[in-house]
Scaffold this motif. Structure first.
Motif, PDB file in Angstrom:
ATOM      1  N   MET A   1       0.847  -1.192   0.000  1.00  0.00           N
ATOM      2  CA  MET A   1       0.000   0.000   0.000  1.00  0.00           C
ATOM      3  C   MET A   1       0.890   1.252   0.000  1.00  0.00           C
ATOM      4  N   GLU A   2       0.531   2.154  -0.922  1.00  0.00           N
ATOM      5  CA  GLU A   2       1.308   3.403  -0.923  1.00  0.00           C
ATOM      6  C   GLU A   2       0.840   4.274   0.237  1.00  0.00           C
ATOM      7  N   ILE A   3       1.775   4.971   0.810  1.00  0.00           N
ATOM      8  CA  ILE A   3       1.392   5.833   1.942  1.00  0.00           C
ATOM      9  C   ILE A   3       1.996   7.227   1.785  1.00  0.00           C
ATOM     10  N   ILE A   4       1.473   8.122   2.545  1.00  0.00           N
ATOM     11  CA  ILE A   4       1.960   9.496   2.513  1.00  0.00           C
ATOM     12  C   ILE A   4       2.112   9.973   3.958  1.00  0.00           C
ATOM     13  N   ARG A   5       3.200  10.706   4.220  1.00  0.00           N
ATOM     14  CA  ARG A   5       3.425  11.202   5.590  1.00  0.00           C
ATOM     15  C   ARG A   5       3.376  12.725   5.561  1.00  0.00           C
ATOM     16  N   ILE A   6       2.594  13.285   6.462  1.00  0.00           N
ATOM     17  CA  ILE A   6       2.405  14.742   6.463  1.00  0.00           C
ATOM     18  C   ILE A   6       2.778  15.306   7.827  1.00  0.00           C
ATOM     19  N   LYS A   7       3.495  16.423   7.781  1.00  0.00           N
ATOM     20  CA  LYS A   7       3.837  17.101   9.045  1.00  0.00           C
ATOM     21  C   LYS A   7       3.072  18.431   9.052  1.00  0.00           C
ATOM     22  N   ILE A   8       2.312  18.684  10.112  1.00  0.00           N
ATOM     23  CA  ILE A   8       1.557  19.938  10.205  1.00  0.00           C
ATOM     24  C   ILE A   8       2.123  20.749  11.366  1.00  0.00           C
ATOM     25  N   ILE A   9       2.436  22.006  11.084  1.00  0.00           N
ATOM     26  CA  ILE A   9       3.003  22.880  12.116  1.00  0.00           C
ATOM     27  C   ILE A   9       1.938  23.899  12.519  1.00  0.00           C
ATOM     28  N   PHE A  10       1.843  24.131  13.817  1.00  0.00           N
ATOM     29  CA  PHE A  10       0.879  25.126  14.323  1.00  0.00           C
ATOM     30  C   PHE A  10       1.639  26.313  14.908  1.00  0.00           C
ATOM     31  N   HIS A  11       1.034  27.479  14.854  1.00  0.00           N
ATOM     32  CA  HIS A  11       1.735  28.593  15.498  1.00  0.00           C
ATOM     33  C   HIS A  11       1.231  28.812  16.912  1.00  0.00           C
TER      34      HIS A  11
ATOM     35  N   ASP B   1       9.397  12.491   4.576  1.00  0.00           N
ATOM     36  CA  ASP B   1       9.733  11.085   4.278  1.00  0.00           C
ATOM     37  C   ASP B   1       9.525  10.188   5.476  1.00  0.00           C
ATOM     38  N   ILE B   2       9.664  10.815   6.642  1.00  0.00           N
ATOM     39  CA  ILE B   2       9.689   9.986   7.846  1.00  0.00           C
ATOM     40  C   ILE B   2       9.048  10.759   8.997  1.00  0.00           C
ATOM     41  N   MET B   3       8.383  10.059   9.879  1.00  0.00           N
ATOM     42  CA  MET B   3       7.782  10.717  11.033  1.00  0.00           C
ATOM     43  C   MET B   3       8.791  10.741  12.183  1.00  0.00           C
ATOM     44  N   ALA B   4       8.569  11.634  13.135  1.00  0.00           N
ATOM     45  CA  ALA B   4       9.566  11.818  14.199  1.00  0.00           C
ATOM     46  C   ALA B   4       9.836  10.515  14.942  1.00  0.00           C
ATOM     47  N   PHE B   5       8.763   9.789  15.269  1.00  0.00           N
ATOM     48  CA  PHE B   5       8.935   8.560  16.034  1.00  0.00           C
ATOM     49  C   PHE B   5       9.695   7.518  15.210  1.00  0.00           C
TER      50      PHE B   5
ATOM     51  N   ILE C   1       1.903  17.979  14.384  1.00  0.00           N
ATOM     52  CA  ILE C   1       1.240  16.671  14.253  1.00  0.00           C
ATOM     53  C   ILE C   1       1.847  15.981  13.033  1.00  0.00           C
ATOM     54  N   TYR C   2       2.165  14.691  13.216  1.00  0.00           N
ATOM     55  CA  TYR C   2       2.577  13.883  12.066  1.00  0.00           C
ATOM     56  C   TYR C   2       1.424  12.945  11.747  1.00  0.00           C
ATOM     57  N   LEU C   3       1.106  12.833  10.454  1.00  0.00           N
ATOM     58  CA  LEU C   3       0.043  11.910  10.056  1.00  0.00           C
ATOM     59  C   LEU C   3       0.572  10.943   9.020  1.00  0.00           C
TER      60      LEU C   3
ATOM     61  N   LYS D   1     -11.870  13.230   8.254  1.00  0.00           N
ATOM     62  CA  LYS D   1     -13.047  12.350   8.330  1.00  0.00           C
ATOM     63  C   LYS D   1     -14.064  12.757   7.265  1.00  0.00           C
ATOM     64  N   LYS D   2     -14.231  14.073   7.119  1.00  0.00           N
ATOM     65  CA  LYS D   2     -15.185  14.605   6.129  1.00  0.00           C
ATOM     66  C   LYS D   2     -14.875  14.053   4.732  1.00  0.00           C
ATOM     67  N   TYR D   3     -13.563  13.916   4.444  1.00  0.00           N
ATOM     68  CA  TYR D   3     -13.184  13.433   3.104  1.00  0.00           C
ATOM     69  C   TYR D   3     -12.910  11.910   3.096  1.00  0.00           C
ATOM     70  N   ASP D   4     -13.322  11.305   4.199  1.00  0.00           N
ATOM     71  CA  ASP D   4     -13.214   9.846   4.295  1.00  0.00           C
ATOM     72  C   ASP D   4     -11.778   9.318   4.148  1.00  0.00           C
ATOM     73  N   VAL D   5     -10.836  10.069   4.708  1.00  0.00           N
ATOM     74  CA  VAL D   5      -9.442   9.613   4.668  1.00  0.00           C
ATOM     75  C   VAL D   5      -9.138   8.976   6.025  1.00  0.00           C
ATOM     76  N   TYR D   6      -8.730   7.730   6.027  1.00  0.00           N
ATOM     77  CA  TYR D   6      -8.445   7.122   7.349  1.00  0.00           C
ATOM     78  C   TYR D   6      -6.960   7.271   7.697  1.00  0.00           C
ATOM     79  N   ILE D   7      -6.682   7.157   9.000  1.00  0.00           N
ATOM     80  CA  ILE D   7      -5.320   7.458   9.475  1.00  0.00           C
ATOM     81  C   ILE D   7      -4.618   6.156   9.846  1.00  0.00           C
ATOM     82  N   ILE D   8      -3.460   5.958   9.270  1.00  0.00           N
ATOM     83  CA  ILE D   8      -2.706   4.738   9.608  1.00  0.00           C
ATOM     84  C   ILE D   8      -2.053   4.911  10.986  1.00  0.00           C
ATOM     85  N   SER D   9      -1.393   6.040  11.163  1.00  0.00           N
ATOM     86  CA  SER D   9      -0.847   6.333  12.497  1.00  0.00           C
ATOM     87  C   SER D   9      -0.621   7.829  12.616  1.00  0.00           C
ATOM     88  N   MET D  10      -0.413   8.230  13.858  1.00  0.00           N
ATOM     89  CA  MET D  10      -0.347   9.666  14.107  1.00  0.00           C
ATOM     90  C   MET D  10       0.584   9.943  15.299  1.00  0.00           C
TER      91      MET D  10
END
Ligand SMILES: Nc1ncnc2c1ncn2[C@@H]1O[C@H](COP(=O)(O)OP(=O)(O)OP(=O)(O)O)[C@@H](O)[C@H]1O
Length: 510
Positions: free
Chosen positions: A1-11, A74-78, A42-44, A26-35
């Motif tokens: 399964m192809e995956i994508i990792r996203i990092k979101i920064i808040f101020h 490419d990679i999440m912090a954990f 936040i890393y998704l 959830k609204k767009y029906d995207v499920y979360i593999i890990s967070m």
């Protein structure tokens, strides 16, 4: 399964920020593999979504109060920490397994996998190590655990012999969260522990005290030490006590008798080997004692029995403080204290070209001559009293005393086997004696005990003495007369007759 990792920064960091971000997914029906959630990040980890879909989601995220920006990573912090941790743990020479509080495998390194074939996350460790102490430890509650924790317990696995240790793992808040198990490869037959200190060494004779004081001062140096002394004078005890006194005390101590290990084995045991380094051994590698004992002490007993080739290698180890396993170009930095011992005259061995002069010169700087029993007459009574007490306690024989004649007999003897022989003579006497007092006839020296014939002047009585002793040995070794008869390959009746003939009393062997 192809995956994508996203990092979101808040101020800013505000309540429900994560909730607001996730609601849009959830609204767009995207499920979360890990967070992973941190105060301002936040890393998704999500299943792959198209660029266009992500743009729509990002547009809505921008409306969330506090959102600063997002990026694809490419990679999440954990995961990064996990990779770093795995990298570090895989560099270790010992197997590491992290277990949950219930003993389920949560993480392990490559060395652990080498030792425990088929090990997998989620499996119970008991499936891979069937050890009652380990099971009891993991099953116990906190208080039992803290008492029963063990270190370097020797266990046999299909892949070899290992030293198993276990420790509790606690979170920063001191909450118990599992176990850390380590497996060190053990070289078969060697103990890496030491329980002897100078307190255990008995002796008040002036000669002896001087040696003990010198030994204590040598303990604080890293130079090699040479112990000279007859067999059974306590050379190994001194080596162990020196180790315990030194700042290496918490590190391993290994004693090797160069006289009893076959030459080829001694080399691979000491230096280890790497793939193909030994003829006839296909692949694989083994860590040598010098490597496994790094930081600690190696005691080489009967160094005079080491062959010249190994003497050369040992000299290099002492001089260069480096080790090359057999068949390898890799050099290992070595910090091992070497204590060598000999009961033979090494100077004579040098003359006979059996011992290297240069190695002797290196070893013979800090030398201790351990006196024989004969050279410390004032200690004789002290040593006898000590072992009489210790051994009779072991056999539950209360306060056994020596008769005057028995004492005289002990004093007149030359004690070629020194304290070791004295110990065994007293043990034999305690087992043989039937009264509160050890009699002269209960004192049998090692040479006599070997065959029981020393005192016989004619062949018949010598044969009888030999036969009696032989039978006694078999009886002591076996749980019953029948079992002893089987071992001796005679009938039960014949053995009973011999027991009667030689007046072998039950007390002598039961
Ligand atoms: N000073 C001592 N105090 C108490 N026990 C001693 C003392 N010296 C020796 N022993 C005991 O004597 C036995 C032999 O000691 P050890 O093995 O250290 O001698 P060794 O000189 O290394 O012998 P070998 O040359 O045969 O290897 C051991 O059981 C040890 O406990």
């Amino acid at each position: 399964m192809e995956i994508i990792r996203i990092k979101i920064i808040f101020h800013i960091n505000r309540p429900h920020l994560t909730f607001d971000i996730l609601s849009i997914l959830k609204k767009y029906d995207v499920y979360i593999i890990s967070m992973e959630v941190y105060s301002n990040i936040i890393y998704l980890k999500l299943p792959y979504i198209s660029e266009d879909a992500l743009k729509i989601i990002e547009k809505e995220w921008k409306e969330v109060y506090g959102f600063d920006y997002m990026e694809i990573v490419d990679i999440m912090a954990f995961e990064e920490k996990d990779i770093e941790l795995k990298g570090v743990l895989n560099l270790l020479n010992e197997g590491v397994v992290m277990l949950s509080t219930k003993g389920v495998v949560e993480y392990f390194n490559n060395e652990a996998l080498d030792a425990l074939k088929g090990l997998e996350v989620g499996a119970e460790i008991s499936k891979f190590i069937a050890d009652s102490d380990l099971a009891e430890y993991i099953g116990g509650n906190g208080s039992i655990r803290s008492f029963n924790s063990f270190k370097d317990k020797k266990i046999d696995l299909e892949t070899g012999t290992y030293l198993l240790s276990i420790n509790d793992l606690y979170s920063e808040e001191r909450i118990f969260c599992g176990f850390l198990l380590t497996l060190k490869e053990a070289v078969l037959g060697y103990s890496f522990d030491n329980y002897i200190t100078f307190e255990d060494i008995i002796g008040e004779d002036e000669n002896f005290i001087k040696v003990t004081e010198a030994a204590k001062s040598f303990a604080y140096m890293d130079n090699p030490i040479l112990l000279k002394g007859e067999v059974g004078t306590g050379k190994e005890m001194f080596a162990r006590a020196i180790h315990a006194e030194s700042d290496r005390a918490s590190k391993p101590f290994v004693g090797i008798n160069c006289a009893t290990i076959p030459e080829e084995l001694l080399e691979s045991d000491l230096f280890g080997y790497e793939s193909g380094g030994i003829e006839g051994v296909k692949g694989g590698s083994k860590r040598g004692i010098f490597d496994l004992t790094n930081g600690g002490t190696v005691f080489l007993d009967e160094i005079g029995e080491m062959n010249i080739h190994l003497q050369t290698k040992l000299l290099e180890v002492i001089r260069d403080k480096k080790l090359k396993p057999i068949g390898s170009d890799r050099e290992i930095d070595l910090n091992v204290k070497i204590i060598a011992a000999t009961s033979k005259d090494l100077e004579r061995a040098i003359e006979e070209k059996k011992f290297r002069q240069d190695l002797y010169n290196r070893l013979n700087v800090f030398t201790l001559e351990i006196p024989s029993i004969r050279q410390r007459p004032r200690d004789f009574d002290i040593i006898i009293d000590h072992f009489l007490k210790v051994i009779s306690n072991r056999y539950d024989r209360g306060n056994l005393k020596l008769s005057q004649e028995a004492k005289e007999k002990l004093k007149l003897y030359s004690w070629p086997g020194n304290i070791r022989e004295l110990q065994s003579v007293l043990e034999r006497a305690i087992v043989l004696s039937k009264s509160e007092e050890i009699k002269e006839e209960d004192i049998i020296f090692d040479s006599e005990a070997k065959d029981g014939v020393a005192k016989c002047s004619d062949l018949n009585s010598a044969v009888s003495a030999f036969e009696r002793n032989f039978i006694l040995k078999a009886l002591r070794k076996n749980p019953s007369v029948r079992a002893a008869a089987k071992e001796l390959n005679v009938t039960h009746t014949l053995l009973l007759n011999r027991i009667k003939k030689y007046e072998i009393e039950d007390e002598e062997w039961k």
